[in-house]
Design an enzyme around this catalytic site. Sequence first.
Site, PDB file in Angstrom:
ATOM      1  N   SER A 117       0.908  -1.333  -0.070  1.00 60.05           N
ATOM      2  CA  SER A 117      -0.089  -0.137   0.012  1.00 60.05           C
ATOM      3  C   SER A 117       0.908   1.197  -0.054  1.00 60.05           C
ATOM      4  O   SER A 117       0.537   2.339  -0.167  1.00 60.05           O
ATOM      5  CB  SER A 117      -0.940   0.082   1.365  1.00 60.05           C
ATOM      6  OG  SER A 117      -1.667  -0.862   1.293  1.00 60.05           O
ATOM      7  N   GLU A 150      -3.984  -0.169  -9.127  1.00 59.23           N
ATOM      8  CA  GLU A 150      -2.853   1.182  -9.531  1.00 59.23           C
ATOM      9  C   GLU A 150      -1.838   0.345  -9.808  1.00 59.23           C
ATOM     10  O   GLU A 150      -1.267  -0.707  -9.181  1.00 59.23           O
ATOM     11  CB  GLU A 150      -2.925   1.597  -8.233  1.00 59.23           C
ATOM     12  CG  GLU A 150      -2.277   3.278  -8.069  1.00 59.23           C
ATOM     13  CD  GLU A 150      -2.440   3.518  -6.802  1.00 59.23           C
ATOM     14  OE1 GLU A 150      -2.595   2.974  -5.645  1.00 59.23           O
ATOM     15  OE2 GLU A 150      -2.404   4.985  -6.671  1.00 59.23           O
TER      16      GLU A 150
HETATM   17  N1  CAA Z   1     -15.944 -10.792  -1.964  1.00 57.73           N
HETATM   18  C1  CAA Z   1     -16.904 -10.947  -3.013  1.00 57.73           C
HETATM   19  N2  CAA Z   1     -17.845  -9.998  -3.114  1.00 57.73           N
HETATM   20  C2  CAA Z   1     -18.212  -9.004  -2.165  1.00 57.73           C
HETATM   21  C3  CAA Z   1     -17.409  -8.703  -1.030  1.00 57.73           C
HETATM   22  C4  CAA Z   1     -16.149  -9.990  -1.060  1.00 57.73           C
HETATM   23  N3  CAA Z   1     -15.328  -9.797  -0.020  1.00 57.73           N
HETATM   24  N4  CAA Z   1     -17.879  -8.149  -0.518  1.00 57.73           N
HETATM   25  C5  CAA Z   1     -18.896  -7.631  -0.928  1.00 57.73           C
HETATM   26  N5  CAA Z   1     -19.196  -8.344  -2.290  1.00 57.73           N
HETATM   27  C6  CAA Z   1     -20.097  -8.152  -3.157  1.00 57.73           C
HETATM   28  C7  CAA Z   1     -21.529  -8.628  -2.612  1.00 57.73           C
HETATM   29  O1  CAA Z   1     -21.655  -9.903  -2.995  1.00 57.73           O
HETATM   30  C8  CAA Z   1     -22.458  -7.869  -3.406  1.00 57.73           C
HETATM   31  O2  CAA Z   1     -22.390  -8.301  -4.736  1.00 57.73           O
HETATM   32  P1  CAA Z   1     -23.970  -8.130  -5.490  1.00 57.73           P
HETATM   33  O3  CAA Z   1     -24.292  -6.692  -5.677  1.00 57.73           O
HETATM   34  O4  CAA Z   1     -23.405  -8.663  -6.766  1.00 57.73           O
HETATM   35  O5  CAA Z   1     -24.761  -8.942  -4.802  1.00 57.73           O
HETATM   36  C9  CAA Z   1     -21.798  -6.364  -3.646  1.00 57.73           C
HETATM   37  O6  CAA Z   1     -20.385  -6.622  -3.213  1.00 57.73           O
HETATM   38  C10 CAA Z   1     -22.071  -5.486  -2.319  1.00 57.73           C
HETATM   39  O7  CAA Z   1     -21.866  -6.117  -1.245  1.00 57.73           O
HETATM   40  P2  CAA Z   1     -22.996  -5.992   0.025  1.00 57.73           P
HETATM   41  O8  CAA Z   1     -24.334  -5.586  -0.368  1.00 57.73           O
HETATM   42  O9  CAA Z   1     -22.741  -7.160   1.168  1.00 57.73           O
HETATM   43  O10 CAA Z   1     -22.466  -4.608   0.920  1.00 57.73           O
HETATM   44  P3  CAA Z   1     -22.445  -3.163   0.647  1.00 57.73           P
HETATM   45  O11 CAA Z   1     -23.260  -2.763  -0.744  1.00 57.73           O
HETATM   46  O12 CAA Z   1     -22.358  -2.647   1.842  1.00 57.73           O
HETATM   47  O13 CAA Z   1     -20.979  -3.041   0.060  1.00 57.73           O
HETATM   48  C11 CAA Z   1     -18.669  -2.608   0.116  1.00 57.73           C
HETATM   49  C12 CAA Z   1     -19.658  -3.345   0.660  1.00 57.73           C
HETATM   50  C13 CAA Z   1     -18.429  -3.112  -1.395  1.00 57.73           C
HETATM   51  C14 CAA Z   1     -17.466  -3.161   0.813  1.00 57.73           C
HETATM   52  C15 CAA Z   1     -18.863  -1.168   0.298  1.00 57.73           C
HETATM   53  O14 CAA Z   1     -19.287  -0.851   1.562  1.00 57.73           O
HETATM   54  C16 CAA Z   1     -17.721  -0.290   0.033  1.00 57.73           C
HETATM   55  O15 CAA Z   1     -17.494  -0.024  -1.135  1.00 57.73           O
HETATM   56  N6  CAA Z   1     -16.668   0.147   0.912  1.00 57.73           N
HETATM   57  C17 CAA Z   1     -15.733   1.254   0.796  1.00 57.73           C
HETATM   58  C18 CAA Z   1     -14.347  -0.016   0.323  1.00 57.73           C
HETATM   59  C19 CAA Z   1     -13.331   0.844   0.177  1.00 57.73           C
HETATM   60  O16 CAA Z   1     -13.171   2.122   0.407  1.00 57.73           O
HETATM   61  N7  CAA Z   1     -12.186   0.154  -0.390  1.00 57.73           N
HETATM   62  C20 CAA Z   1     -11.086   0.646  -0.339  1.00 57.73           C
HETATM   63  C21 CAA Z   1     -10.188   0.653   0.694  1.00 57.73           C
HETATM   64  S1  CAA Z   1      -8.744   1.285   0.730  1.00 57.73           S
HETATM   65  C22 CAA Z   1      -7.756  -0.024  -0.119  1.00 57.73           C
HETATM   66  O17 CAA Z   1      -7.819  -1.073  -0.452  1.00 57.73           O
HETATM   67  C23 CAA Z   1      -6.258   0.518  -0.273  1.00 57.73           C
HETATM   68  C24 CAA Z   1      -5.250   0.420   0.878  1.00 57.73           C
HETATM   69  O18 CAA Z   1      -4.129   0.248   0.311  1.00 57.73           O
HETATM   70  C25 CAA Z   1      -5.622   0.457   2.123  1.00 57.73           C
HETATM   71  P1  NAD Z   2      -3.569  -9.441   6.256  1.00 58.19           P
HETATM   72  O1  NAD Z   2      -3.271  -9.178   7.742  1.00 58.19           O
HETATM   73  O2  NAD Z   2      -4.815  -9.668   6.187  1.00 58.19           O
HETATM   74  O3  NAD Z   2      -2.880 -10.482   5.745  1.00 58.19           O
HETATM   75  C1  NAD Z   2      -1.472 -10.730   5.493  1.00 58.19           C
HETATM   76  C2  NAD Z   2      -0.966 -12.255   5.477  1.00 58.19           C
HETATM   77  O4  NAD Z   2       0.239 -12.066   5.230  1.00 58.19           O
HETATM   78  C3  NAD Z   2      -1.293 -13.073   6.737  1.00 58.19           C
HETATM   79  O5  NAD Z   2      -2.113 -14.040   6.399  1.00 58.19           O
HETATM   80  C4  NAD Z   2      -0.036 -13.444   7.155  1.00 58.19           C
HETATM   81  O6  NAD Z   2       0.124 -14.655   7.783  1.00 58.19           O
HETATM   82  C5  NAD Z   2       1.036 -13.269   5.873  1.00 58.19           C
HETATM   83  N1  NAD Z   2       2.160 -13.396   6.179  1.00 58.19           N
HETATM   84  C6  NAD Z   2       2.967 -12.751   6.957  1.00 58.19           C
HETATM   85  N2  NAD Z   2       4.215 -12.770   6.886  1.00 58.19           N
HETATM   86  C7  NAD Z   2       4.320 -13.670   5.924  1.00 58.19           C
HETATM   87  C8  NAD Z   2       5.507 -14.323   5.214  1.00 58.19           C
HETATM   88  N3  NAD Z   2       6.700 -14.309   5.436  1.00 58.19           N
HETATM   89  N4  NAD Z   2       5.168 -15.225   4.212  1.00 58.19           N
HETATM   90  C9  NAD Z   2       3.978 -15.251   3.633  1.00 58.19           C
HETATM   91  N5  NAD Z   2       2.910 -14.836   4.192  1.00 58.19           N
HETATM   92  C10 NAD Z   2       2.944 -14.123   5.174  1.00 58.19           C
HETATM   93  O7  NAD Z   2      -3.341  -8.223   5.685  1.00 58.19           O
HETATM   94  P2  NAD Z   2      -3.976  -7.793   4.126  1.00 58.19           P
HETATM   95  O8  NAD Z   2      -4.806  -6.557   4.287  1.00 58.19           O
HETATM   96  O9  NAD Z   2      -4.335  -8.881   3.276  1.00 58.19           O
HETATM   97  O10 NAD Z   2      -2.697  -6.867   3.761  1.00 58.19           O
HETATM   98  C11 NAD Z   2      -1.919  -7.607   2.842  1.00 58.19           C
HETATM   99  C12 NAD Z   2      -0.978  -6.504   1.946  1.00 58.19           C
HETATM  100  O11 NAD Z   2      -1.883  -5.780   1.237  1.00 58.19           O
HETATM  101  C13 NAD Z   2      -0.131  -5.194   2.684  1.00 58.19           C
HETATM  102  O12 NAD Z   2       1.043  -4.975   1.722  1.00 58.19           O
HETATM  103  C14 NAD Z   2      -1.235  -4.442   2.762  1.00 58.19           C
HETATM  104  O13 NAD Z   2      -0.923  -2.918   2.819  1.00 58.19           O
HETATM  105  C15 NAD Z   2      -1.794  -4.447   1.097  1.00 58.19           C
HETATM  106  N6  NAD Z   2      -3.226  -3.798   1.139  1.00 58.19           N
HETATM  107  C16 NAD Z   2      -4.115  -3.970   1.999  1.00 58.19           C
HETATM  108  C17 NAD Z   2      -5.448  -3.381   1.862  1.00 58.19           C
HETATM  109  C18 NAD Z   2      -6.248  -3.470   2.852  1.00 58.19           C
HETATM  110  O14 NAD Z   2      -7.378  -2.910   2.719  1.00 58.19           O
HETATM  111  N7  NAD Z   2      -6.513  -4.375   3.811  1.00 58.19           N
HETATM  112  C19 NAD Z   2      -5.603  -2.897   0.576  1.00 58.19           C
HETATM  113  C20 NAD Z   2      -4.744  -2.804  -0.497  1.00 58.19           C
HETATM  114  C21 NAD Z   2      -3.446  -3.386  -0.215  1.00 58.19           C
END
Ligand code: CAA
Ligand code: NAD
Length: 289
Positions: A117, A150
Amino acid sequence: MQTIAVIGAGMMGKGIAQTSAQSGYKVLLTDVELAIAEAGKAGIAKGLGGQVKRGKMTEEQVAEILDRITPIGDYAPMAEADLIIEAATEREDIKIKILGKAGEVLGADAIMASNTSSIPITRMGATCPDPTRFIGMHFFNPVPVMRLLEIIPGLASSETTIARAREFGDKLNKQVILAGDEPGFIVNRILLPMINEAIFVLGQGVGSIEDIDNGCKLGLNHPMGPLELADFVGIDTLYEIVKVVYQTTGDSKYRPAPLLVKYAEAGWHGRKTGRGFYDYSGETPVPTR
Ligand code: CAA
Ligand code: NAD
């Protein structure tokens, strides 16, 4: 490209494995031990079972997808992979060890990617046996649902590597964007300060958890409030991302909110630990403050 290996069977690794298998790829899934990779596959099966219940997929389709996913306990089988995606815990030391081991078995024409990330791609690439075949591929959570991929080329990533990563994203039906190898890339550079600020707002008593989340859901049309999203992403992961962005820029505007540090250090990591800004032990999440 036919075979993908995914290292890390957590939230993101499971999502990448599922989405790749749904797009027809053969997937090798691994983690620190075979049992975790197997539990990851079981988790994917459970999620797909829900799709069957909702009438979105047939049992046969689910069986075909699951057939394409093989949990593995060591790196040797990854020699047959065309693409190895590292999706383990967001810690540079862990990722560098993984990339070193994966680099040893990487096929002559294969490429390697990290789903990090925030950690600089150029710096990680420099530790790989062939930095020209390493790239950032940042998926979004939940991977099967979120349309974005991305792609972050490092300084040394070759044009062929970029083209192959893009081709993979297209096959997964993701919208690909290209981001520079700068702290947080594009999306997290924008998202993380917002979530961090929401935690400052909470810590300073400006609003309650519910009011902060409702404010952003109802006032900005966000599907989740920032604190709900923090719990969804994982507070441990968020803390690591904020630290990397803060350390690599040296800019105080990215300093972690004190409450983010406390929650991370307390092990209150959100949904995955059952407690974060919300308590997930009951039927519906309950705000904890
Ligand atoms: N796997 C597969 N499908 C999934 C799923 C999963 N884990 N979670 C939800 N879905 C599907 C559902 O089956 C449903 O599909 P249909 O419309 O075809 O039935 C659809 O997604 C909508 O799901 P729900 O109705 O259960 O739930 P919702 O409408 O509340 O949506 C959500 C759930 C999509 C997670 C929504 O709340 C959302 O978009 N949240 C924001 C998510 C977000 O911002 N993500 C980015 C995080 S930042 C990141 O990822 C980067 C990083 O590095 C940290
Ligand atoms: P998570 O905590 O759900 O899973 C991490 C996994 O990595 C665990 O199952 C752990 O056992 C495994 N792991 C740790 N050390 C390891 C090793 N040496 N060899 C193999 N596996 C090992 O974390 P996550 O949310 O799945 O995040 C995973 C990666 O994806 C991170 O780099 C995170 O920044 C990135 N990411 C996370 C999100 C998010 O929304 N959580 C979104 C985009 C990208």
